[in-house]
Scaffold this motif. Structure first.
Motif, mmCIF file in Angstrom:
data_model
loop_
_atom_site.group_PDB
_atom_site.id
_atom_site.type_symbol
_atom_site.label_atom_id
_atom_site.label_comp_id
_atom_site.label_asym_id
_atom_site.label_seq_id
_atom_site.Cartn_x
_atom_site.Cartn_y
_atom_site.Cartn_z
ATOM 1 N N TYR A 63 0.755 -1.253 -0.085
ATOM 2 C CA TYR A 63 -0.062 0.169 -0.051
ATOM 3 C C TYR A 63 1.155 1.302 0.048
ATOM 4 N N GLU A 64 2.300 1.065 -0.149
ATOM 5 C CA GLU A 64 3.172 2.107 -0.013
ATOM 6 C C GLU A 64 2.569 3.161 -1.025
ATOM 7 N N ASP A 65 2.272 3.120 -2.278
ATOM 8 C CA ASP A 65 1.986 3.970 -3.159
ATOM 9 C C ASP A 65 0.630 4.113 -3.645
ATOM 10 N N PHE A 66 -0.361 3.717 -2.791
ATOM 11 C CA PHE A 66 -1.581 3.675 -2.966
ATOM 12 C C PHE A 66 -2.262 5.250 -3.200
ATOM 13 N N PHE A 67 -1.336 6.103 -2.514
ATOM 14 C CA PHE A 67 -2.110 7.480 -2.431
ATOM 15 C C PHE A 67 -1.031 8.497 -2.869
ATOM 16 N N LEU A 81 -3.406 19.870 -0.614
ATOM 17 C CA LEU A 81 -2.562 18.889 0.399
ATOM 18 C C LEU A 81 -2.980 18.887 1.834
ATOM 19 N N THR A 82 -3.084 17.801 2.338
ATOM 20 C CA THR A 82 -3.560 17.440 3.742
ATOM 21 C C THR A 82 -2.435 16.662 4.289
ATOM 22 N N PRO A 83 -1.976 17.043 5.589
ATOM 23 C CA PRO A 83 -0.840 16.151 6.380
ATOM 24 C C PRO A 83 -1.451 15.411 7.020
ATOM 25 N N PHE A 84 -0.965 14.036 6.918
ATOM 26 C CA PHE A 84 -1.207 12.706 7.869
ATOM 27 C C PHE A 84 -0.066 12.124 8.405
ATOM 28 N N THR A 85 0.099 11.533 9.467
ATOM 29 C CA THR A 85 1.043 10.984 10.246
ATOM 30 C C THR A 85 1.158 9.470 10.088
ATOM 31 N N LEU A 86 2.215 8.861 9.588
ATOM 32 C CA LEU A 86 2.217 7.627 9.234
ATOM 33 C C LEU A 86 2.598 6.764 10.689
ATOM 34 N N HIS A 87 2.688 5.355 10.477
ATOM 35 C CA HIS A 87 3.038 4.640 11.617
ATOM 36 C C HIS A 87 4.485 4.834 12.205
ATOM 37 N N ASP A 88 5.348 5.265 11.537
ATOM 38 C CA ASP A 88 6.799 5.496 11.985
ATOM 39 C C ASP A 88 6.789 6.907 12.220
ATOM 40 N N LEU A 131 -0.385 14.469 1.579
ATOM 41 C CA LEU A 131 -1.309 13.852 0.578
ATOM 42 C C LEU A 131 -2.075 14.678 -0.369
ATOM 43 N N TRP A 132 -2.248 14.399 -1.449
ATOM 44 C CA TRP A 132 -3.157 15.096 -2.552
ATOM 45 C C TRP A 132 -4.649 14.947 -2.079
ATOM 46 N N THR A 133 -5.477 15.848 -2.035
ATOM 47 C CA THR A 133 -7.059 15.664 -1.588
ATOM 48 C C THR A 133 -7.678 16.753 -2.426
ATOM 49 N N THR A 134 -8.266 16.432 -3.480
ATOM 50 C CA THR A 134 -8.681 17.441 -4.387
ATOM 51 C C THR A 134 -9.875 18.104 -3.967
ATOM 52 N N PHE A 135 -10.711 17.292 -3.240
ATOM 53 C CA PHE A 135 -12.000 17.738 -2.766
ATOM 54 C C PHE A 135 -12.244 18.010 -1.118
ATOM 55 N N SER A 136 -11.590 17.235 -0.439
ATOM 56 C CA SER A 136 -11.848 17.450 0.905
ATOM 57 C C SER A 136 -10.718 16.505 1.781
ATOM 58 N N GLU A 137 -10.229 16.868 3.001
ATOM 59 C CA GLU A 137 -9.208 16.146 3.704
ATOM 60 C C GLU A 137 -9.775 14.660 3.882
ATOM 61 N N ASP A 138 -11.041 14.226 3.985
ATOM 62 C CA ASP A 138 -11.734 13.085 3.958
ATOM 63 C C ASP A 138 -11.687 12.278 2.649
ATOM 64 N N GLN A 139 -11.171 12.954 1.637
ATOM 65 C CA GLN A 139 -11.471 12.308 0.328
ATOM 66 C C GLN A 139 -9.881 12.218 -0.281
ATOM 67 N N ILE A 140 -9.237 11.058 -0.034
ATOM 68 C CA ILE A 140 -7.836 10.872 -0.446
ATOM 69 C C ILE A 140 -7.838 10.474 -1.914
ATOM 70 N N ASP A 141 -6.862 11.453 -2.782
ATOM 71 C CA ASP A 141 -6.911 10.861 -4.219
ATOM 72 C C ASP A 141 -6.223 9.633 -4.323
#
Length: 565
Positions: free
Chosen positions: A155-159, A180-187, A193-203
């Motif tokens: 899933y590394e490159d799904f978004f 763009l919306t910032p998200f924190t990964l497990h590490d 991440l690219w979010t064209t429409f909203s922070e809840d809709q991840i491209d």
């Protein structure tokens, strides 16, 4: 034949992905295609005809305590709507987290509160179905996105992660929200991440072969469940290249061609419809060469142009645009509508009407109670991109008389039903809904004004009462649709001619292949109009009056459909 199909799909994969789409990827993809081919046995209707009219609705449009929503809708449809419509467009009925369904959590499931796939199959017994393929983005609450955040293998490159310092000023923005919306990964690392429409809709990252395979799997599932029409939502944004406008890119068109090739292979007769709320010249590019991309595109310019004609009492701009329409092949047509779950888009007017005329229409509608959504432009300015209002309220002054309100509404829908193409009617329109300001206040967004949901029996009582506005709208529009569905001259492919009789009288002539002809006359004014004409002989379909070539008088906002001898 199979080799030719495989060569076409492989050729498109090569054009989009080159060597990054490996033999292993191809093996997985073709195995899924082949398996679905063998699982689908039903034959789909080829093409379209005058009987095809689509209802646009939410699957959970009606609710009843202790029951799933979809069976409740199916009962309502069978009682009130099945005589008027051939197809039902079920807006996203999958588990979702925002945007009334367009932030999909799981593409493969039916939302539990709505029902299950068996409930979808039950509705399919009454109507052909249109599904949404929400292919550009998915919910931040989805399992796929959770796997990405947890950094699970595969899933590394799904978004699409982008350095926030990247110059993205050229990117076309449909909404006034961050790209763009910032998200924190497990590490503990942060990805923007690219979010064209909203922070809840991840491209989704279609540059990843894994994403393509996963999304083709979704498409194949919808075909397996019996979707006859597939709507590609927000499809113009699917491919991203920083430094470009990231809309309508060549790779996006190639992906649609790939979806089309796969669909034609697995379920011939299925119609691909692209939803691109953009200027007309860009919208029609999704027909491709007339054989390789969408069979239908949304006719986004029609709703605001009809509104403009009604408010100006002037059909000249509408006729100029309509007369310019052309299709690339006999295997394509228009998907026509006036209202939908979204607002009335203004971008499709740009290039057709001068900007001052667009802004004047927006101001006039705002004065009558419409709401407006805005978008950010690359130069830092804002422009209105969408009017939020029910189409019934968009057409008339809010303090106007219901008789005039109904007349304007039926006139507009007679235009819709007269246009070449397949017409679609939103459920709020045929139910005669007014602006839902309570819904806007309760839910906190403008589009709620035209998305009211009902308790079972709530609307039935009003439809059964001949004194209500809902009953009058429902009865008049249903009768109009039933008449339209019986006439060969309204076949989507029948010849269409548009004329300005005078600036407030529109004339549409539809001629079938066997010469059968219907002339539509539409009075876009609040005054009586008399036409001194000896050219019309026949029967007026709405009143059954005989027309004998004498002067015709059209009441304010009246429409005539004259079936000529």
């Amino acid at each position: 034949m199979e080799n030719i199909v495989n060569d076409k799909i492989n050729g498109l994969l090569d054009l989009v992905y080159g060597e990054t789409f490996s033999e292993t990827h191809r093996s997985v993809l073709f195995e899924k295609i082949d398996k679905t081919c063998h699982a689908i046995s039903e034959n789909r209707k080829t093409g379209w005809d005058e009987k095809d009219v689509v209802l646009i609705t939410y699957a959970d449009q009606f609710s009843q305590e202790g029951e799933k929503a979809l069976p409740v809708f199916t009962r309502f449809y069978n009682k009130w709507l099945s005589g008027s419509f051939s197809h039902v467009h079920l807006l996203p009925f999958y588990p979702w987290s925002s945007d009334d369904g367009f932030s999909v959590i799981d593409y493969h499931q039916v939302a539990p509160e709505t029902g299950c796939w068996q409930d979808v199959a039950e509705l399919k017994c009454s109507a052909s179905l249109m599904f949404d393929f929400v292919c550009n983005h998915m919910s931040a609450k989805s399992e796929w996105f959770s796997h990405y955040l947890q950094q699970k293998p595969g899933y590394e490159d799904f978004f699409i992660a982008v350095d926030p310092r990247t110059d993205l000023s050229a990117v076309t923005r449909p909404r006034a929200l961050p790209l763009l919306t910032p998200f924190t990964l497990h590490d503990g690392s942060i990805k923007h991440l690219w979010t064209t429409f909203s922070e809840d809709q991840i491209d989704l990252n279609f540059a990843s072969p894994g994403v393509l395979i996963a999304m083709v799997d979704v498409l194949l599932h919808y075909l397996l469940e019996g979707a006859r029409y597939i709507r590609l939502d927000a499809v113009g944004f699917m491919w991203k290249i920083p430094g470009t406008n990231c809309i309508h890119l060549e790779q996006t068109h190639r992906l649609i061609q790939l979806f089309r090739a796969i669909t034609d292979t697995v379920a011939p007769g299925t119609v691909i419809i692209t939803e691109t709320n953009v200027p007309h010249k860009d919208n029609v590019s999704y027909f491709g060469d007339g054989e390789n991309e969408a069979q239908m595109v949304y006719q986004f310019s029609l709703p605001p142009l009809v509104l403009h004609a009604v408010h100006r009492q002037d059909v000249q701009a509408l006729v100029r645009w309509a007369s310019s329409l052309s299709l690339p092949s006999a295997n394509t047509t228009w998907f026509n509508f006036l209202a939908s779950h979204d607002g009335i888009g203004l971008n499709p007017l740009r290039g057709i009407l001068p900007e001052p005329d667009i802004l004047a229409l927006v101001e006039q509608l705002q004065q009558e109670g419409a709401l407006v959504n805005w978008k950010n432009n690359p130069d830092g300015t804002r422009s209105p991109y969408e009017i939020n209002v029910t189409y019934l309220d968009a057409l008339s002054p809010r303090d106007g008389e219901d008789e005039q309100r109904i007349a304007r509404f039926i006139l507009a829908h007679a235009v819709l039903l007269s246009f070449p193409g397949v017409p679609a009617v939103y459920i709020q329109s045929i139910l005669g809904s007014r602006n839902d300001y309570d819904g806007v206040e309760r839910l906190g967004y403008n589009r709620a004004i035209n998305r009211k949901k009902f308790k079972a029996g709530e609307v039935d009582a009003q439809l059964e009462n001949s004194e209500t506005l809902r009953h009058k709208i429902y009865k008049s529009l249903s009768e109009l649709i039933v008449i339209r569905r019986k006439e060969k001259a309204f076949h989507p492919a029948s010849r269409a001619e548009f004329d300005v009789v005078n600036k407030c009288i529109l004339k549409i002539t539809r001629t079938a292949g066997d010469g059968e002809r219907i002339t539509g006359l539409f009075n876009f004014s609040n005054t009586e109009q008399t036409l001194l004409s000896n050219t019309h002989y026949g029967r007026e379909l709405l009143t059954q009056h005989i027309i004998k070539g004498t002067a015709l008088t059209l009441n304010p906002w009246q429409v005539m459909w004259i079936k000529e001898n």
